[in-house]
Design a protein around this motif. Structure first.
Motif, short mmCIF file in Angstrom:
data_model
loop_
_atom_site.label_atom_id
_atom_site.label_comp_id
_atom_site.label_asym_id
_atom_site.label_seq_id
_atom_site.Cartn_x
_atom_site.Cartn_y
_atom_site.Cartn_z
N TYR B 28 33.56 49.57 45.39
CA TYR B 28 33.93 49.70 43.98
C TYR B 28 32.77 49.27 43.07
CZ TYR B 28 36.09 48.28 39.54
OH TYR B 28 36.37 48.09 38.20
N ILE B 29 32.15 48.15 43.42
CA ILE B 29 31.03 47.63 42.61
C ILE B 29 29.86 48.62 42.62
CG2 ILE B 29 29.31 45.78 42.45
CD1 ILE B 29 31.57 43.96 43.80
N ARG B 31 29.90 51.80 43.08
CA ARG B 31 30.20 53.01 42.29
C ARG B 31 30.08 52.72 40.80
NH1 ARG B 31 35.42 54.73 45.99
NH2 ARG B 31 34.29 55.99 47.52
N GLU B 32 30.43 51.51 40.39
CA GLU B 32 30.24 51.14 38.99
C GLU B 32 28.76 51.14 38.63
OE1 GLU B 32 33.29 51.86 37.82
OE2 GLU B 32 32.56 50.55 36.22
#
Ligand code: GTP
Ligand code: MG
Lengths: 419, 311
Positions: B28-29, B31-32
């Motif tokens: 998730y990180i 992709r951010e």
């Protein structure tokens, strides 16, 4: 292996960092070199005992002043599970760091100095823990050694806190009270002989018994914010278009009819993938890639939801807000509102009330100096430039909060909870 | 130290499987980062943590390519095995690699080579790193640092904002709430990103094992010329200034962390597979950073280096 995430809370000097240090010490989680470093640092401070707060108070300024300034993340495991502990500062000035640490946890250990009882910061941190909807609260009445392990003291504090709980607590929240001494390790890992009148579990036993399963988050309505569109454009994946993201809540299955927000276009889930592995379903917190049967318009910041379960489209929002910046929040000011990963411009239209933590009461007037100050909590209304698809925080915490970003300094200045 | 009672129980994980939610969090990180920044790079040292980060990036964007370049700050004192591994990985995954050399910063007169017994280029690499960030205009640098490594690292945010001079200001960190990451910065500033913040050393090893990742050979036992100093085992190399009485000898060792040869101590070991390495870590009396000579310089060595722009 499961992970339980915990935060400490409570007023300055109530013993939060010492508690965490001691817990790690008693579970043999501190290596020899680190103990030696603690011994050296304690001696340098002129102490004749091992100051275990130095394990988490890692910054130069913290060690000088003997207080915690920013949150430290500490890790240890038992045969049962892995723990992530956020040791937060008790000092009022650093409340925003406490909120940071507590925001990702499901257990809050609120410490109280047995000599002082409930003070304003205890109330504030209890209030914040409840505002975040942390379900498991452990109230650790610390420094029992300094009140001769007196049961009446403990019971009086318990009664006082339970009274406050009537105003602060929510239905699903549980409270457990434990008399402890962080300094001597009483009732942390080992049951204390000093408190024969206490029949409950030790701190560690209590922690071990909490569930790490986030069942609720997987059973509520499904929300999938799209972080990134995967388009490899290679020969093999010429027409591939995958939507990458982390499921915020609920469960998605192959074949589910989904609606893309804000476009409103509908399609069916074709595949749910993780690094080439095809899955049947995806649950809350899974980072996955979803592909759809049709080529509809979906880009970063959009959200996939199941047809018939769409959240309200909101341009006018009422929210509880915790202000984290030294510059006041004022009516008329514009900020960037980040809801999940999606950013929109927002303007504050009203501040309706501010909470008075000391008296646990609401002032239903506009704040005296016209704004919400650092560390204050209040209710506001705001208007966004384009709609956001948020749920009420109470109903879906993963899709019901937002942050406000100051456009001039880029910093995160507030956190909001949609009402 | 009178306050201590006998320790009663020894706690140790008996379920040593890798907690998968850490992988989901890291992906998730990453992709951010790809979405919030114009030009992000992975700081790649060739150590197990940066290898893990590359693996996570591979998973995050699959079947697409990793949208980050790799930046390696070469102190010139690396283990040759690490460089060999780096080139193999870059080639295998088709990555873009930039290497910048501390030796060049020395030549340009920007930093001065340290002298004496403990001379190391570890602190010097900060200048080379900051220059490289400016040269390539990287606005985000992804690192494999973990909060469990060191007490100043334990205080770090996932998105750690650095000013124009690359400096970390511990007292002015942005609040970071839930999983909402705010990477908004001004031109010239940059963000250090730590996707495996919440992993422990053991998590990394379990992940490497479960993912069957190849790692540099120096993580496993091998015979090496070493000598002893300050109760630690140092790898003998031309880069270290030994005194007369520091006599090298051959023995079986491995490394727990891969910094450069002047600041990484070895441990005596017979572990030649991941299972045994994990077993050794579980029963180790010394922390991973306990084998880092750079941290031993002073109590606040790490915080001071971070203030100066180290990762
Ligand atoms: N006698 C006694 N002293 C304690 C106990 N727990 C903590 N202390 C002492 O109380 C002081 C403050 O402890 P800390 O652990 O730093 O307190 P804290 O809650 O982390 O403080 P902040 O992080 O700054 O809010 C230290 O001097 C501790 O040694 C206890 O159980 N008994
Ligand atoms: Mg503290």
């Amino acid at each position: 292996m499961d992970i339980l995430r915990i935060a400490t809370a409570g007023s300055v000097d109530d013993g939060k960092s010492t508690l965490i240090g001691r817990l790690l010490y008693e579970t043999n989680s501190i290596t020899k070199d680190k103990i030696e470093a603690l011994e050296t640092a304690s001696k340098r401070k002129g102490l004749d005992f091992l100051d275990l707060s130095l394990l988490t108070d890692g910054l130069i300024a913290e060690r000088e002043q003997g207080i915690t300034i920013d949150v430290a993340h500490i890790y240890f495991s038992t045969p049962h599970r892995k723990y992530i502990i956020a040791d937060t500062p008790g000092h009022f000035e650093y409340t925003r760091n406490m909120v940071t640490g507590a925001s990702n946890t499901s257990v809050s250990i609120i410490l109280i100095d047995a000599r002082n009882g409930v003070v304003e910061q205890t109330k504030r941190h209890f209030y914040i823990s409840s505002m975040l909807r942390i379900k498991n609260i452990i109230v650790a009445v610390n420094k029992m050694d300094l009140v001769a392990y007196n049961q009446e003291k403990f019971e009086a504090i318990k009664t006082e806190l339970l009274e406050i709980a009537e105003q602060v607590s929510f239905k699903e929240q549980t409270l457990q009270f434990i008399p402890i001494s962080s300094l001597y390790g009483e009732n942390l890992v080992r049951k204390s002989e000093e408190t024969p009148w206490y029949e409950g579990a030790t701190l560690l036993e209590t922690l071990e018994n909490f569930s790490t399963q986030n069942l609720e988050l997987s059973t509520i309505q499904a929300r999938f914010p799209v972080q990134h569109v995967v388009r490899p454009k290679t020969e093999e994946y010429h027409d591939y278009r995958g939507y990458a993201g982390k499921i915020a809540s609920g469960t998605f299955l192959i074949g589910d009819l989904v609606e893309a927000l804000p476009s409103g276009q509908i399609s069916k889930i074709k595949t749910i993938e993780k690094f080439g592995t095809q899955l049947e379903s995806g649950n809350a917190k899974d980072s996955i890639v979803i592909t759809l049967e049709d080529n509809i318009d979906v880009s970063r910041g959009n959200m996939l939801v199941k047809v018939g379960e769409q959240p309200e489209s909101r341009k006018e929002i009422i929210a509880k807000i915790c202000w984290l910046d030294s510059q006041m929040l004022t009516v008329g000011k514009t900020y960037l509102l980040q809801h999940g990963i999606n950013r929109v411009k927002a303007k504050i239209t009203n501040i309706s009330s501010v909470i008075d933590i000391k008296n646990m009461s609401l002032s239903n007037e506009a704040p005296v100096d016209g704004g919400l100050k650092l560390n204050e909590i209040g209710w506001i209304s705001l208007k966004t430039a384009s709609p956001i698809f948020a749920d009420k925080y109470e109903e879906n915490p993963a899709n019901g909060s937002f942050i406000l970003i100051d456009e001039s300094g880029n910093s995160t200045v507030g956190v909001g909870f949609v009402e | 130290m009178s306050t201590f009672s006998e320790k009663t129980t020894v706690y140790q994980a008996n379920d040593s499987s890798f907690p998968r939610e850490l992988e989901d969090e890291a992906i998730y990180i990453l992709r951010e980062v790809a979405s919030q920044f114009e030009k992000p790079a992975i700081l790649f040292s060739g150590g197990k943590d940066s290898i893990t980060v590359v693996r996570l990036a591979q998973k995050a964007f699959y079947p697409g390519k990793i949208p980050f370049a790799l930046l390696h700050v070469d102190t010139g004192h690396n283990f040759p095995e690490t460089i060999e591994y780096r080139d193999w990985l870059v080639n295998k995954l088709g990555l873009e690699l930039h290497v910048r050399y501390v030796a060049d910063s020395i030549k340009q007169g920007k930093v001065k080579e340290e002298t004496g017994k403990y001379a190391s280029r570890n602190a010097l690499q900060t200048v080379t790193l900051l220059d490289a960030i400016e040269e390539f205009k990287f606005d985000a640098c992804i690192g494999g640092a973990r909060r469990d490594e060191e007490k100043a690292r334990a205080k770090e945010r996932i998105f750690s904002v650095r000013d124009d001079f690359g400096q970390w200001n511990a007292k002015k960190q942005r609040p970071e709430l839930f999983d909402m990451l705010n990477g908004k910065i001004e031109l010239g500033e940059n963000v250090r990103v730590f996707p495996i913040s919440n992993w422990t050393e053991l998590d990394v090893w379990n992940y490497i094992k479960e993912e069957e990742l190849r790692i540099p050979t120096i993580y496993f036992t091998h015979e090496r010329e070493v000598f002893e100093r300050d109760g630690m085992i140092w790898a003998d190399s031309e880069f270290i200034n030994k005194s007369e009485d520091e006599v090298p000898y051959k023995t079986q060792v491995r490394f727990r962390t891969v910094g450069d040869m002047t600041c990484t101590a070895a441990v005596a070991s017979t572990a030649d597979n991941l299972e045994d390495v994990i077993g050794e870590i579980l029963s180790a009396q010394i922390s991973e950073r306990g084998a880092r000579i750079d941290d031993k310089r002073s109590e606040a060595a790490m915080e001071k280096r971070k203030q100066a722009g180290y990762f």
